[in-house]
Design a protein around this motif. Sequence first.
Motif, PDB file in Angstrom:
ATOM      1  N   LYS A  27       0.826  -1.216   0.000  1.00  0.00           N
ATOM      2  CA  LYS A  27       0.000   0.000   0.000  1.00  0.00           C
ATOM      3  C   LYS A  27       0.861   1.267   0.000  1.00  0.00           C
ATOM      4  CE  LYS A  27      -4.069   2.200   1.075  1.00  0.00           C
ATOM      5  NZ  LYS A  27      -3.691   3.563   0.699  1.00  0.00           N
ATOM      6  N   PRO A  28       1.929   1.353   0.845  1.00  0.00           N
ATOM      7  CA  PRO A  28       2.767   2.567   0.795  1.00  0.00           C
ATOM      8  C   PRO A  28       3.368   2.803  -0.596  1.00  0.00           C
ATOM      9  CG  PRO A  28       3.301   1.262   2.743  1.00  0.00           C
ATOM     10  CD  PRO A  28       2.333   0.452   1.951  1.00  0.00           C
ATOM     11  N   ALA A  29       3.759   1.724  -1.292  1.00  0.00           N
ATOM     12  CA  ALA A  29       4.331   1.886  -2.645  1.00  0.00           C
ATOM     13  C   ALA A  29       3.263   2.426  -3.597  1.00  0.00           C
ATOM     14  CB  ALA A  29       4.866   0.544  -3.147  1.00  0.00           C
ATOM     15  N   LEU A  30       2.033   1.937  -3.449  1.00  0.00           N
ATOM     16  CA  LEU A  30       0.935   2.411  -4.303  1.00  0.00           C
ATOM     17  C   LEU A  30       0.642   3.887  -4.035  1.00  0.00           C
ATOM     18  CD1 LEU A  30      -1.916  -0.283  -4.368  1.00  0.00           C
ATOM     19  CD2 LEU A  30      -0.714   0.715  -6.324  1.00  0.00           C
ATOM     20  N   ASP A  31       0.628   4.264  -2.759  1.00  0.00           N
ATOM     21  CA  ASP A  31       0.344   5.664  -2.395  1.00  0.00           C
ATOM     22  C   ASP A  31       1.413   6.594  -2.967  1.00  0.00           C
ATOM     23  OD1 ASP A  31      -1.834   4.771  -1.024  1.00  0.00           O
ATOM     24  OD2 ASP A  31      -0.935   4.932   0.978  1.00  0.00           O
ATOM     25  N   LYS A  32       2.667   6.149  -2.923  1.00  0.00           N
ATOM     26  CA  LYS A  32       3.772   6.950  -3.441  1.00  0.00           C
ATOM     27  C   LYS A  32       3.623   7.137  -4.958  1.00  0.00           C
ATOM     28  CE  LYS A  32       8.690   7.135  -2.655  1.00  0.00           C
ATOM     29  NZ  LYS A  32       9.882   6.336  -2.524  1.00  0.00           N
ATOM     30  N   ALA A  33       3.233   6.063  -5.639  1.00  0.00           N
ATOM     31  CA  ALA A  33       3.048   6.140  -7.103  1.00  0.00           C
ATOM     32  C   ALA A  33       1.912   7.100  -7.448  1.00  0.00           C
ATOM     33  CB  ALA A  33       2.783   4.751  -7.673  1.00  0.00           C
ATOM     34  N   GLN A  34       0.857   7.032  -6.657  1.00  0.00           N
ATOM     35  CA  GLN A  34      -0.297   7.923  -6.888  1.00  0.00           C
ATOM     36  C   GLN A  34       0.143   9.385  -6.729  1.00  0.00           C
ATOM     37  OE1 GLN A  34      -3.763   6.659  -7.143  1.00  0.00           O
ATOM     38  NE2 GLN A  34      -4.535   8.723  -7.487  1.00  0.00           N
ATOM     39  N   ALA A  35       0.937   9.642  -5.687  1.00  0.00           N
ATOM     40  CA  ALA A  35       1.421  11.015  -5.449  1.00  0.00           C
ATOM     41  C   ALA A  35       2.333  11.483  -6.578  1.00  0.00           C
ATOM     42  CB  ALA A  35       2.165  11.067  -4.106  1.00  0.00           C
ATOM     43  N   ALA A  36       2.957  10.536  -7.279  1.00  0.00           N
ATOM     44  CA  ALA A  36       3.884  10.889  -8.376  1.00  0.00           C
ATOM     45  C   ALA A  36       3.178  10.991  -9.727  1.00  0.00           C
ATOM     46  CB  ALA A  36       5.000   9.856  -8.452  1.00  0.00           C
ATOM     47  N   GLY A  37       1.837  10.913  -9.717  1.00  0.00           N
ATOM     48  CA  GLY A  37       1.101  11.130 -10.968  1.00  0.00           C
ATOM     49  C   GLY A  37       0.578   9.877 -11.640  1.00  0.00           C
ATOM     50  N   CYS A  38       0.783   8.706 -11.008  1.00  0.00           N
ATOM     51  CA  CYS A  38       0.229   7.463 -11.562  1.00  0.00           C
ATOM     52  C   CYS A  38      -1.188   7.273 -11.027  1.00  0.00           C
ATOM     53  CB  CYS A  38       1.071   6.259 -11.134  1.00  0.00           C
ATOM     54  SG  CYS A  38       2.818   6.384 -11.580  1.00  0.00           S
ATOM     55  N   THR A  39      -1.953   6.374 -11.660  1.00  0.00           N
ATOM     56  CA  THR A  39      -3.263   6.008 -11.137  1.00  0.00           C
ATOM     57  C   THR A  39      -3.130   4.647 -10.461  1.00  0.00           C
ATOM     58  OG1 THR A  39      -4.325   7.164 -12.955  1.00  0.00           O
ATOM     59  CG2 THR A  39      -5.681   5.580 -11.742  1.00  0.00           C
ATOM     60  N   ALA A  40      -3.288   4.618  -9.139  1.00  0.00           N
ATOM     61  CA  ALA A  40      -3.172   3.354  -8.409  1.00  0.00           C
ATOM     62  C   ALA A  40      -4.443   2.539  -8.616  1.00  0.00           C
ATOM     63  CB  ALA A  40      -2.960   3.639  -6.922  1.00  0.00           C
ATOM     64  N   VAL A  41      -4.281   1.249  -8.955  1.00  0.00           N
ATOM     65  CA  VAL A  41      -5.450   0.385  -9.136  1.00  0.00           C
ATOM     66  C   VAL A  41      -5.371  -0.810  -8.186  1.00  0.00           C
ATOM     67  CG1 VAL A  41      -5.831   1.080 -11.544  1.00  0.00           C
ATOM     68  CG2 VAL A  41      -4.364  -0.892 -11.036  1.00  0.00           C
ATOM     69  N   GLY A  42      -6.485  -1.555  -8.075  1.00  0.00           N
ATOM     70  CA  GLY A  42      -6.596  -2.574  -7.042  1.00  0.00           C
ATOM     71  C   GLY A  42      -6.131  -3.963  -7.436  1.00  0.00           C
ATOM     72  N   SER A  43      -5.804  -4.190  -8.716  1.00  0.00           N
ATOM     73  CA  SER A  43      -5.357  -5.526  -9.118  1.00  0.00           C
ATOM     74  C   SER A  43      -4.554  -5.440 -10.412  1.00  0.00           C
ATOM     75  CB  SER A  43      -6.559  -6.446  -9.358  1.00  0.00           C
ATOM     76  OG  SER A  43      -7.266  -6.018 -10.529  1.00  0.00           O
ATOM     77  N   ILE A  44      -3.809  -6.495 -10.693  1.00  0.00           N
ATOM     78  CA  ILE A  44      -3.050  -6.536 -11.950  1.00  0.00           C
ATOM     79  C   ILE A  44      -4.023  -6.618 -13.124  1.00  0.00           C
ATOM     80  CG2 ILE A  44      -1.415  -7.902 -13.315  1.00  0.00           C
ATOM     81  CD1 ILE A  44       0.006  -8.602 -10.691  1.00  0.00           C
ATOM     82  N   ALA A  45      -5.091  -7.401 -12.963  1.00  0.00           N
ATOM     83  CA  ALA A  45      -6.083  -7.536 -14.044  1.00  0.00           C
ATOM     84  C   ALA A  45      -6.615  -6.159 -14.443  1.00  0.00           C
ATOM     85  CB  ALA A  45      -7.216  -8.452 -13.593  1.00  0.00           C
ATOM     86  N   GLU A  46      -6.913  -5.328 -13.456  1.00  0.00           N
ATOM     87  CA  GLU A  46      -7.436  -3.980 -13.734  1.00  0.00           C
ATOM     88  C   GLU A  46      -6.369  -3.124 -14.440  1.00  0.00           C
ATOM     89  OE1 GLU A  46      -8.976  -2.205 -10.157  1.00  0.00           O
ATOM     90  OE2 GLU A  46      -9.424  -0.312 -11.183  1.00  0.00           O
ATOM     91  N   ALA A  47      -5.134  -3.253 -14.012  1.00  0.00           N
ATOM     92  CA  ALA A  47      -4.058  -2.441 -14.601  1.00  0.00           C
ATOM     93  C   ALA A  47      -3.844  -2.777 -16.072  1.00  0.00           C
ATOM     94  CB  ALA A  47      -2.758  -2.648 -13.822  1.00  0.00           C
ATOM     95  N   VAL A  48      -3.895  -4.069 -16.414  1.00  0.00           N
ATOM     96  CA  VAL A  48      -3.495  -4.476 -17.781  1.00  0.00           C
ATOM     97  C   VAL A  48      -4.662  -4.522 -18.768  1.00  0.00           C
ATOM     98  CG1 VAL A  48      -1.593  -5.861 -16.846  1.00  0.00           C
ATOM     99  CG2 VAL A  48      -3.745  -6.996 -17.439  1.00  0.00           C
ATOM    100  N   LYS A  49      -5.885  -4.393 -18.272  1.00  0.00           N
ATOM    101  CA  LYS A  49      -7.102  -4.629 -19.089  1.00  0.00           C
ATOM    102  C   LYS A  49      -7.063  -3.950 -20.464  1.00  0.00           C
ATOM    103  CE  LYS A  49     -10.769  -3.031 -17.133  1.00  0.00           C
ATOM    104  NZ  LYS A  49     -11.592  -1.984 -17.621  1.00  0.00           N
ATOM    105  N   ASP A  50      -6.743  -2.660 -20.511  1.00  0.00           N
ATOM    106  CA  ASP A  50      -6.719  -1.945 -21.798  1.00  0.00           C
ATOM    107  C   ASP A  50      -5.323  -1.398 -22.110  1.00  0.00           C
ATOM    108  OD1 ASP A  50      -9.521  -2.200 -22.287  1.00  0.00           O
ATOM    109  OD2 ASP A  50      -9.835  -0.705 -20.709  1.00  0.00           O
ATOM    110  N   ALA A  51      -4.296  -2.048 -21.591  1.00  0.00           N
ATOM    111  CA  ALA A  51      -2.938  -1.487 -21.712  1.00  0.00           C
ATOM    112  C   ALA A  51      -2.373  -1.627 -23.127  1.00  0.00           C
ATOM    113  CB  ALA A  51      -2.004  -2.181 -20.724  1.00  0.00           C
ATOM    114  N   GLU A  52      -1.578  -0.621 -23.517  1.00  0.00           N
ATOM    115  CA  GLU A  52      -0.806  -0.728 -24.768  1.00  0.00           C
ATOM    116  C   GLU A  52       0.567  -1.329 -24.466  1.00  0.00           C
ATOM    117  OE1 GLU A  52      -1.023   3.069 -27.129  1.00  0.00           O
ATOM    118  OE2 GLU A  52      -2.399   3.548 -25.504  1.00  0.00           O
ATOM    119  N   VAL A  53       1.061  -1.017 -23.249  1.00  0.00           N
ATOM    120  CA  VAL A  53       2.353  -1.548 -22.808  1.00  0.00           C
ATOM    121  C   VAL A  53       2.184  -2.039 -21.367  1.00  0.00           C
ATOM    122  CG1 VAL A  53       4.771  -0.984 -22.322  1.00  0.00           C
ATOM    123  CG2 VAL A  53       3.606   0.137 -24.231  1.00  0.00           C
ATOM    124  N   VAL A  54       2.795  -3.186 -21.045  1.00  0.00           N
ATOM    125  CA  VAL A  54       2.807  -3.672 -19.658  1.00  0.00           C
ATOM    126  C   VAL A  54       4.270  -3.768 -19.229  1.00  0.00           C
ATOM    127  CG1 VAL A  54       2.254  -5.587 -18.109  1.00  0.00           C
ATOM    128  CG2 VAL A  54       0.682  -5.001 -19.972  1.00  0.00           C
TER     129      VAL A  54
END
Length: 297
Positions: free
Chosen positions: A34-61
Amino acid sequence: MTRIAFIGLGNMGGGMAANQAKAQRQILAYDLSKPALDKAQAAGCTAVGSIAEAVKDAEVVITMLPAGQHVRAVYADEILPNAPKTALLIDCSTIDVESARVVAAQAKAAGFRFADAPVSGGTAAADAGTLAFMVGCEEPDFAAVEDALKPMSRVTLRAGDHGAGQAAKICNNMVLGISMIGVCEAIALAEKLGLDPVKFHEIASQSSGQCWSLTSYCPWPGPVPAAPSNRGYEGGFATALMLKDLKLAQEAAAKSGAAAPLGASAEGLYALFDRMGGGGKDFSAILQMMRGRIDEL
Ligand code: NAD
């Protein structure tokens, strides 16, 4: 806007994902922590709850995970079943050549383009976007891989086909482990001889003892402000990960019939330091073992 799923936001992945976000790419970030996710969110990323959600419409993984078993599991269980076949899959973790080839074959059989693309440069380069990438991929895929890695890279080199990036990385890190121990031995000796280690650094940096471990990552605090030695050897490249890489090199040497006796000695010394409690510290902290000052860690 390029849509990238970024899995693994630790010491390296956190800075790498932040640089992708800075380059105006849309980053869907996931980590078990969770701390790593929060840090990424603060750096401009969108934190998501699962790998499936992250890769669903990805152009690059992009994956930046600890070791081969994590990469094998994440690809087989989460990425390959859920990513669109058009996605370019890039694993930047340092893992064994065999795992890289197995994952590449599975990805290819499922209709994906895949590259192993481990990095050199440490956390400072991850944060600065100046990593060196060594890539194993099919030749026609390299231009797309290079473009995907651009916001995180100083240089991207194709080593050869699948697994070649990991082969280059394992050989490079064997040099690094051996050279760090050499620098630490020399600093410990300089100190015993009454020579100020900072003065020794200044002299050897301009003499034939010059090497990356000394001039860019000095294990003695002071001369290189960005080095982990200035922050109690926290962060950086953990001893446990260096030990993993040296083991990979020895396994590869045994399988291929190569002789790597200094690599074996470095593995033994890092195993000893790990057992003394240094596993979570940056690998340059082995200096304290060489000085007989393990209690100062
Ligand atoms: P790290 O332990 O700091 O980060 C790994 C991250 O992966 C952690 O945040 C962990 O929670 C996450 N993770 C593990 N399993 C996961 C899963 N199933 N799903 C999602 N997230 C998961 O390690 P690091 O220092 O960032 O190193 C990552 C890789 O890069 C390693 O292979 C290492 O050998 C390599 N590397 C590290 C350095 C360095 O200086 N730290 C330099 C070059 C290469």
